[in-house]
Design an enzyme around this catalytic site. Structure first.
Site, PDB file in Angstrom:
ATOM      1  CD  GLU A   1      -6.627  -4.593   7.775  1.00 33.32           C
ATOM      2  OE1 GLU A   1      -5.361  -3.398   7.845  1.00 33.32           O
ATOM      3  OE2 GLU A   1      -7.135  -4.456   7.635  1.00 33.32           O
TER       4      GLU A   1
ATOM      5  CG  HIS B   1      -0.931  -1.530   5.007  1.00 34.65           C
ATOM      6  ND1 HIS B   1      -0.186  -1.829   5.896  1.00 34.65           N
ATOM      7  CD2 HIS B   1      -1.716  -1.980   4.373  1.00 34.65           C
ATOM      8  CE1 HIS B   1      -1.146  -3.396   6.069  1.00 34.65           C
ATOM      9  NE2 HIS B   1      -1.749  -3.219   5.061  1.00 34.65           N
TER      10      HIS B   1
ATOM     11  CG  HIS C   1      -2.088  -0.041   1.332  1.00 31.44           C
ATOM     12  ND1 HIS C   1      -1.226  -0.386   0.253  1.00 31.44           N
ATOM     13  CD2 HIS C   1      -2.622   0.155   1.696  1.00 31.44           C
ATOM     14  CE1 HIS C   1      -1.451  -1.444   0.153  1.00 31.44           C
ATOM     15  NE2 HIS C   1      -2.902  -1.414   1.161  1.00 31.44           N
TER      16      HIS C   1
ATOM     17  CD  GLN D   1      -6.332   2.349   4.312  1.00 37.03           C
ATOM     18  OE1 GLN D   1      -6.270   1.155   2.744  1.00 37.03           O
ATOM     19  NE2 GLN D   1      -6.982   2.131   5.346  1.00 37.03           N
TER      20      GLN D   1
ATOM     21  NE  ARG E   1      -5.445  -2.457   5.879  1.00 37.81           N
ATOM     22  CZ  ARG E   1      -5.458  -2.640   4.416  1.00 37.81           C
ATOM     23  NH1 ARG E   1      -5.811  -1.510   3.432  1.00 37.81           N
ATOM     24  NH2 ARG E   1      -5.287  -3.694   4.507  1.00 37.81           N
TER      25      ARG E   1
ATOM     26  NE  ARG F   1      -8.741   0.364   0.429  1.00 35.75           N
ATOM     27  CZ  ARG F   1      -8.268  -0.685   1.002  1.00 35.75           C
ATOM     28  NH1 ARG F   1      -8.225  -1.683   1.294  1.00 35.75           N
ATOM     29  NH2 ARG F   1      -6.289  -0.781   1.030  1.00 35.75           N
TER      30      ARG F   1
ATOM     31  CG  LEU G   1       1.060  -4.780   2.170  1.00 38.60           C
ATOM     32  CD1 LEU G   1       0.880  -3.897   2.942  1.00 38.60           C
ATOM     33  CD2 LEU G   1      -0.235  -4.665   0.311  1.00 38.60           C
TER      34      LEU G   1
ATOM     35  CG  PHE H   1      -8.591  -8.377   6.591  1.00 36.72           C
ATOM     36  CD1 PHE H   1      -7.966  -9.059   6.393  1.00 36.72           C
ATOM     37  CD2 PHE H   1      -8.158  -7.346   5.551  1.00 36.72           C
ATOM     38  CE1 PHE H   1      -6.553  -9.478   5.374  1.00 36.72           C
ATOM     39  CE2 PHE H   1      -6.933  -6.813   4.899  1.00 36.72           C
ATOM     40  CZ  PHE H   1      -6.442  -7.816   4.557  1.00 36.72           C
TER      41      PHE H   1
END
Lengths: 248, 133, 586
Positions: free
Chosen positions: C246, C233, C356, C231, C288, C391, C243, C117
Site C-alpha cells: 500500500e 489487498h 491478504h 481482507q 482496502r 483491518r 503483494l 497509509f
C-alpha cells in the site's frame, strides 16, 4: 504466453528407501512465465507427491527455497524457466547434508549465527540514558543497511569453496550479519563479536573467492563485509601490539 | 509413525571438481596460482642479492644467466601473472575499502580507479628512478 | 514418546511468537520457554509484510486519531477497549523494536520516519523501506538469540492441544526431520500460528499460511471469531499474487482503469486529488475493503484491463521518479520487473485485488486470553478484535508486537495464579491418542482422495463463493461443498508413508486445518445477512447495526458444521457512524 515441456532432473534421496541419492527425471508442461519453484509445485501436486522441498513466500524474502539449479545456488522462486532453455537439474544446496530430496540440514548455519551475537549490544553508558528512540541519521543507516538484507537463504555457503573444504568456517552470511551490527551506530558490541569474527575460523578462513557476493539474491555482498572485518581486525592487531599507548 | 528413527543425512563428498564448476572458481584458482610465480621471482631476487654480496664476478655470472631464453620466458610469465594478480586485487578494493560520503558510497569505479592510478604513478616513479627515461 | 517440559510453550515463531518469547524471557529468566514452529523463525510469513507498522509518534498526530481511524476502518466491529489498549501500546512497542536495532527508515535529523497509509488520517506508519516485516522479523529473531531460556524447536508441526480438567496441558508435535512425535507439557500455551490465506487460490500469503494455529484452538473448543472478514489487498501482481505494498499509493502512486480514469472518485473516495500529492484518507489512500470493492464494481462495468491472468487495473507510479522508487520501494520495483516484466519507473503495473489477511481468528479477549484456561493467542491467528470488519494497513505488524507481548504477560499472570500442571496419565493418554490418529492417517490404505485434489476443490469453492462480493446462494453452496470436503478428507490416502521430512503428510495436516478454517469462513459469512467492511453481500447491501453489530463465533463440531453464536461488540466512545473517505468533502 505459451506452454512448453521442460525436462527436469531432480535429486531424490529418501533415507528410508535409498542407499544413496539419485536423479529422477520429470517431463512437465510448464507455463513460460513460471519459475523453477512453480514447476516443482506442479510436480508435487500432479506428478509425484513424495517429492520434498522447502518453500513459502514465492517472493524471495523468506529464504526457504535455496537449491542448486544447473549447478548454481539459486532461489527456486527467482529462477525463471525462460533463462533455462534445456534440461534443468535441481539439487539440494551444496555443502549441506541432505536430509531428504531437496531438503538440507541447516543446523550448522543456525548455530553459527547465534555465536556472533547478532543483536544490539548497547554502548556502555550512553544507551541506558533514556528509553526513547536512538537517533540515527540516514547516512548512519546507509552504512550498514545493505548487510541487514540477508535472508539467511545460505546460497553463499553453497557457493563458497572454503566452507566446503573447512566446515568449521563460520561463513559469509554469518560474518555479514555480525558486521551489520558492528557498523550500526547504536551498537557497542564489536569487541565481543571479534572473538568469533576475527578468529581463525572467522574471516581468516576466507581467501576472497568472492562467490558469496556473486550468488547473493539480495545483493548483500558478504565478501565486502568479510574484507572489511579483515582490515579492521588487522588494524586492531597493530594498535594492540605495535602501538600499545593507543590502547585506552 | 514408525517407531524407528529413519534419519540418515547424506553428506556429499567434496572433490576438486568444484574448480571447474563455474568460471569464477577457475579465475580464482588462476589468481591464487599466480602467487607461485610471484613467489619464485622473489626467491630469485634473494639469490640476486646473494650473488651481489659475493662480488662483481658472481654478479656478472648471474646477469649473464638472466639472458637465457628460459629465464626470459619465466620473467614474461611472472610479469603477466603479477599484472593479473594486481589487476584482480585492485578490482576487489571497492569491497574492502568502501568510502561513504554523506548518504552515498563512492562508486566502485572511483575506488578501483584510484588504486589503478596510484599503481601507475608508483610504477612510473620506480621506472624514473631506475633511469628508464 | 519423547517429552519436553516447559513453563510456557509457544506455537509459531513469527513476529508474535518471537515477541512473546522475548517478553517471557525478560520477565523471568528462570522460566522455561519452548518456542515451537513448523518452520525456522526467519521463514515465518511476517517477513513478507512490506509497508510498515502504525504507531502514533509525530507531534501532529494523536491517540484519538489512531483510535478513530482504526474503529471507523473496521466498520465499528472492533472492540473499542481493545483498540484503546492497542493504540496506547503501539508507540512503546515500535520504540522497543528500535532499541533492539530495527533499521527503521529515518528523517534527516535522525528521528524515525513515518509514511502515509490507507485509511489513516495522519502519517503514522513506521517503515524500513518496503521490507518492514522482514526487518521486524529478523530483528526479533536475532534479539531472541541472546536469551538462553528460549529453547527453539524448529520444524516441529503441532498436531493437537492436550487438555485436562478444562485447562490446557500442552500439545503434541511432529518433528519434521525424523517424523517422530514429541509431547510438549506446558501449563500455558500461546498460539501464534498466523493466518489462513491459503484457503484461497489467489493470495499474497506464503505456502505456510494454512490456519494451523486457528484449527488447533478451534478443535479444542475455542471459537473462531469473525471469520467471514477476509481482507483483499487491492494491489497484487496478477501473475503470482505477489503483494505490492500500500506504500506504493502512500508514496503517491495512483490507480486507473482502462480509460485512464482514477475511478476511486466514483466510489465515495473522491474528489480526485492532485497527481503525486496524495491526500490522507481519500482516493488511493482509502481503506482496502473499499478500494477492492471499487475494483469489482469497475470490473462489472467492463472498465478493467483483461490480462491472461484475469482483469487488472493499473498502478501508476511513474511520476514518483526513479530515485524515490529505488529508495522507498525497491522490492516493489524488483518484484514488478521479475514477475510481471514491467518496470514501475517507466510503465504502470497491472494489479488486482488479492486475498491478504484474516481479520478473524481465535477468539481472545483484550488480554490475549482465550476462553480455554491456559491458552493464549496473538498475531493474525487471533481475533481480539482490534481490526473489526476491515483491518487498516500497517496495524497488523503493530498488533503482533502489542499482543505478542500481552499474551506473554497474561501467560505469566496465569502461571502465578497457581495453575497446576496436568497429571502424567492425562498427558500420556492424550498424546498416545494423538499419535494413534496420526499413524492412522499416515498408514491408511484404500483411501480414494488425494491432498492435492481436495485442496484444489476447496480453493475453487472459496474463490467462487466467498470473495469480495457474496450471495446467499453462493455461500450456501460453499457450505455444502466444504462439509462434503471435510467428510471426504477422512478418506484421504497419502502417497508417501515414510517418516523423514514427509511433506505429503505435512500438506495433508495443513489441508485439514484449512478445511476447518474455510468452513468457519463460509458458515459465518452465510449467517451474516448484512454488508460490513470486507464482508459484502449483494443480497444484503447495507450495514445492519440492529442485528449484526456483533461478533460471529464459530464453535467446532467434529461431525457436523460449526454452530454459529454471537457476541456483542464492546463500544466505549465511538458510536457506529458513516465511514467518510471523501477527504473532508462530505
Amino acid at each position: 504466453m505459451g506452454e512448453r515441456t521442460v525436462e527436469f532432473e531432480v535429486l531424490r534421496y529418501n533415507p528410508e528407501k535409498d542407499a544413496a541419492p539419485h536423479f529422477q527425471r520429470y517431463s512437465v508442461k510448464c507455463r513460460e512465465e513460471w519459475v523453477v519453484l512453480d514447476a516443482l509445485n506442479h510436480i508435487k501436486e500432479s506428478v509425484d507427491p513424495t517429492l520434498s522441498y522447502r518453500w513459502s513466500c514465492h517472493m524471495a524474502v523468506c529464504g526457504s527455497c535455496g537449491m542448486m539449479v544447473n549447478g548454481e545456488p539459486k532461489l527456486a522462486c527467482k529462477s525463471f524457466l525462460r533463462d533455462y532453455p534445456g534440461l534443468i537439474r535441481v539439487e539440494p544446496l551444496r555443502h549441506f547434508p541432505v536430509e531428504r530430496d531437496l531438503v538440507t540440514v541447516i543446523d550448522d548455519f543456525v548455530a553459527k549465527l547465534a555465536r556472533v551475537k547478532p543483536f544490539l549490544i548497547p554502548q556502555p553508558g550512553a544507551a541506558q540514558a533514556g528509553t526513547g528512540e536512538y537517533a540515527q541519521t540516514p547516512a548512519q543507516l546507509k552504512r550498514y543497511k545493505q548487510f541487514t538484507l540477508c535472508i539467511n537463504c545460505m546460497l553463499c555457503y553453497a557457493a563458497c569453496p572454503e566452507y566446503g573444504l573447512i566446515p568449521e568456517y563460520i561463513g559469509p552470511a554469518v560474518i555479514a550479519l555480525g558486521h551489520r551490527w558492528n557498523e550500526d551506530s547504536r551498537d557497542g558490541g564489536r569487541a565481543q563479536r571479534q572473538e568469533e569474527l576475527a578468529a581463525t575460523n572467522g574471516v581468516w578462513d576466507c581467501s576472497f573467492v568472492g562467490a558469496c557476493s556473486e550468488v547473493c539474491p539480495e545483493h548483500v555482498d558478504p565478501a565486502a563485509a568479510i574484507q572489511q572485518v579483515k582490515i579492521k581486525s588487522t588494524i586492531d592487531w597493530y594498535t594492540e601490539h605495535l602501538m600499545p599507548w593507543l590502547n585506552k | 509413525m514408525a517407531e524407528q528413527v529413519g534419519r540418515r543425512p547424506h553428506v556429499r563428498p567434496i572433490t576438486s571438481e568444484w574448480i571447474f564448476r563455474h568460471p569464477r572458481y577457475l579465475r580464482y584458482m588462476v589468481r591464487e596460482f599466480s602467487c607461485l610465480f610471484i613467489g619464485a621471482w622473489t626467491l630469485m631476487l634473494v639469490c640476486a642479492l646473494g650473488r651481489l654480496s659475493e662480488g662483481p664476478e658472481a654478479w656478472g655470472r648471474f646477469l649473464e644467466g638472466l639472458k637465457s631464453p628460459w629465464v626470459v620466458a619465466f620473467h614474461v610469465l611472472a610479469l603477466a601473472f603479477a599484472a593479473y594478480h594486481s589487476f584482480t586485487w585492485f578490482q576487489l578494493t571497492p569491497k574492502a575499502l568502501p568510502v561513504q560520503v554523506g548518504e552515498k558510497f563512492l562508486p566502485d569505479d572511483v575506488i578501483a580507479g584510484a588504486h589503478f592510478g596510484a599503481w601507475a604513478v608508483l610504477s612510473l616513479a620506480i621506472l624514473f628512478f631506475a633511469g628508464a627515461f | 514418546m519423547e517429552t519436553t517440559r516447559a513453563d510456557v510453550a509457544i506455537i509459531g515463531a513469527g513476529g508474535a511468537g518471537l515477541r512473546a518469547a522475548i517478553a517471557l524471557a525478560q520477565a523471568d529468566p528462570k522460566l522455561k520457554i519452548a518456542l515451537v514452529s513448523k518452520v525456522y523463525p526467519m521463514r515465518s510469513h511476517t517477513c513478507a509484510a512490506e509497508g510498515g507498522a502504525a504507531g502514533v509518534i509525530k507531534a501532529d498526530d494523536s491517540l484519538e486519531h489512531h483510535f478513530d481511524d482504526t474503529v471507523g476502518g473496521g466498520d465499528w466491529l472492533s472492540d473499542q477497549d481493545a483498540v484503546d489498549y492497542f493504540i496506547g501500546e503501539a508507540p512503546k512497542e515500535l520504540i522497543q523494536l528500535e532499541r533492539w536495532g530495527c533499521p527503521w527508515s529515518r528523517e534527516a535529523n535522525g528521528s524515525v520516519a513515518v509514511r502515509p497509509f490507507g485509511g489513516m488520517k495522519k502519517q503514522r506508519t513506521w517503515f524500513a523501506a518496503d521490507k518492514s516485516g522482514f526487518h521486524i522479523l529478523h530483528t526479533l529473531f536475532q534479539t531472541s538469540l541472546q536469551f538462553p531460556s528460549i529453547e527453539r524447536f524448529d520444524e516441529f508441526y503441532a498436531t493437537e492441544l492436550l487438555r485436562e480438567d478444562g485447562r490446557v496441558a500442552g500439545f503434541t508435535a511432529i518433528e519434521m526431520r525424523s517424523g517422530q512425535m514429541r509431547r510438549f507439557d506446558a501449563r500455558a500455551v500461546i498460539i501464534c500460528g498466523g493466518g489462513a490465506g491459503r484457503i484461497f487460490p489467489f493470495t499474497t500469503n506464503g505456502a505456510i499460511k494454512t490456519g494451523d494455529g486457528m484449527a488447533l484452538a478451534y478443535r479444542a473448543g475455542v471459537p473462531l471469531k469473525d471469520m467471514e472478514f477476509v481482507q483483499y489487498h487491492p494491489t497484487g501482481l496478477p501473475s503470482t499474487g505477489t503483494l505490492l505494498t500500500e506504500a506504493c499509493r502512500g508514496e503517491g502512486g495512483v490507480l486507473v482503469n482502462r480509460h485512464g480514469r482514477r475511478f476511486l472518485q466514483d466510489y465515495g473516495m473522491g474528489p480526485e486529488t492532485p497527481l503525486g500529492r496524495p491526500v490522507l484518507k481519500t482516493m488511493e489512500l482509502g481503506p482496502r475493503d473499499r478500494v477492492s470493492q471499487a475494483f469489482w464494481q469497475e470490473q462489472q462495468k467492463g472498465n478493467m484491463i483483461p490480462t491472461q491472468w484475469g482483469d487488472a487495473m493499473l498502478l501508476d507510479m511513474r511520476h514518483l521518479g526513479e530515485a524515490k522508487i529505488n529508495e522507498r520501494l525497491p522490492l516493489v520495483r524488483d518484484m514488478s520487473i521479475s514477475y510481471m516484466g514491467v518496470d514501475p519507473v517507466t510503465d504502470p503495473v497491472p494489479v488486482r485485488p488479492v486475498v491478504h489477511y484474516m481479520m478473524g481468528g481465535i477468539h481472545t479477549d483484550l488480554k490475549a486470553a482465550t476462553p480455554l484456561p491456559g491458552l493464549f493467542a496473538a498475531g493474525e491467528c487471533a481475533c481480539v478484535s482490534i481490526n473489526g470488519a476491515n483491518r487498516l494497513g500497517s496495524n497488523s505488524l503493530t498488533e503482533l508486537l502489542v499482543f505478542g507481548r500481552r499474551a506473554a504477560l497474561s501467560a505469566m499472570e496465569y502461571l502465578q495464579s497457581g495453575a497446576r500442571a496436568a497429571s502424567e496419565s492425562a498427558l500420556a493418554t492424550g498424546a498416545d491418542a494423538a499419535r494413534g490418529r496420526l499413524r492412522e492417517l499416515l498408514q491408511r490404505t484404500g483411501g480414494k482422495e488425494t491432498v492435492a485434489g481436495l485442496r484444489r476443490e476447496m480453493m475453487h469453492t472459496m474463490e467462487a463463493n466467498a470473495g469480495i462480493y457474496r450471495t446467499h446462494e453462493g455461500l450456501a453452496e460453499a457450505c455444502v461443498k466444504l462439509a462434503d470436503l471435510r467428510r471426504r478428507y477422512r478418506a484421504i490416502e497419502l502417497h508417501d508413508k515414510t517418516n523423514v521430512y514427509n511433506t505429503d503428510l505435512l500438506q495433508a495436516l495443513e489441508l485439514g486445518s484449512m478445511l476447518d478454517c474455510a468452513e468457519a469462513v463460509a458458515q459465518c459469512a452465510l449467517a451474516r445477512k448484512e454488508s460490513r467492511g470486507a464482508h459484502q453481500r449483494l443480497d444484503f447491501a447495507a450495514r445492519d447495526d440492529r442485528n449484526f453489530l456483533r461478533h460471529s463465533l464459530a464453535v467446532f463440531d467434529p461431525g457436523a458444521s460449526p454452530r454459529i453464536e454471537y457476541l456483542d461488540v464492546v463500544i466505549t466512545k465511538s458510536q457506529p457512524g458513516v465511514r467518510d473517505y471523501s477527504g473532508g468533502h462530505e
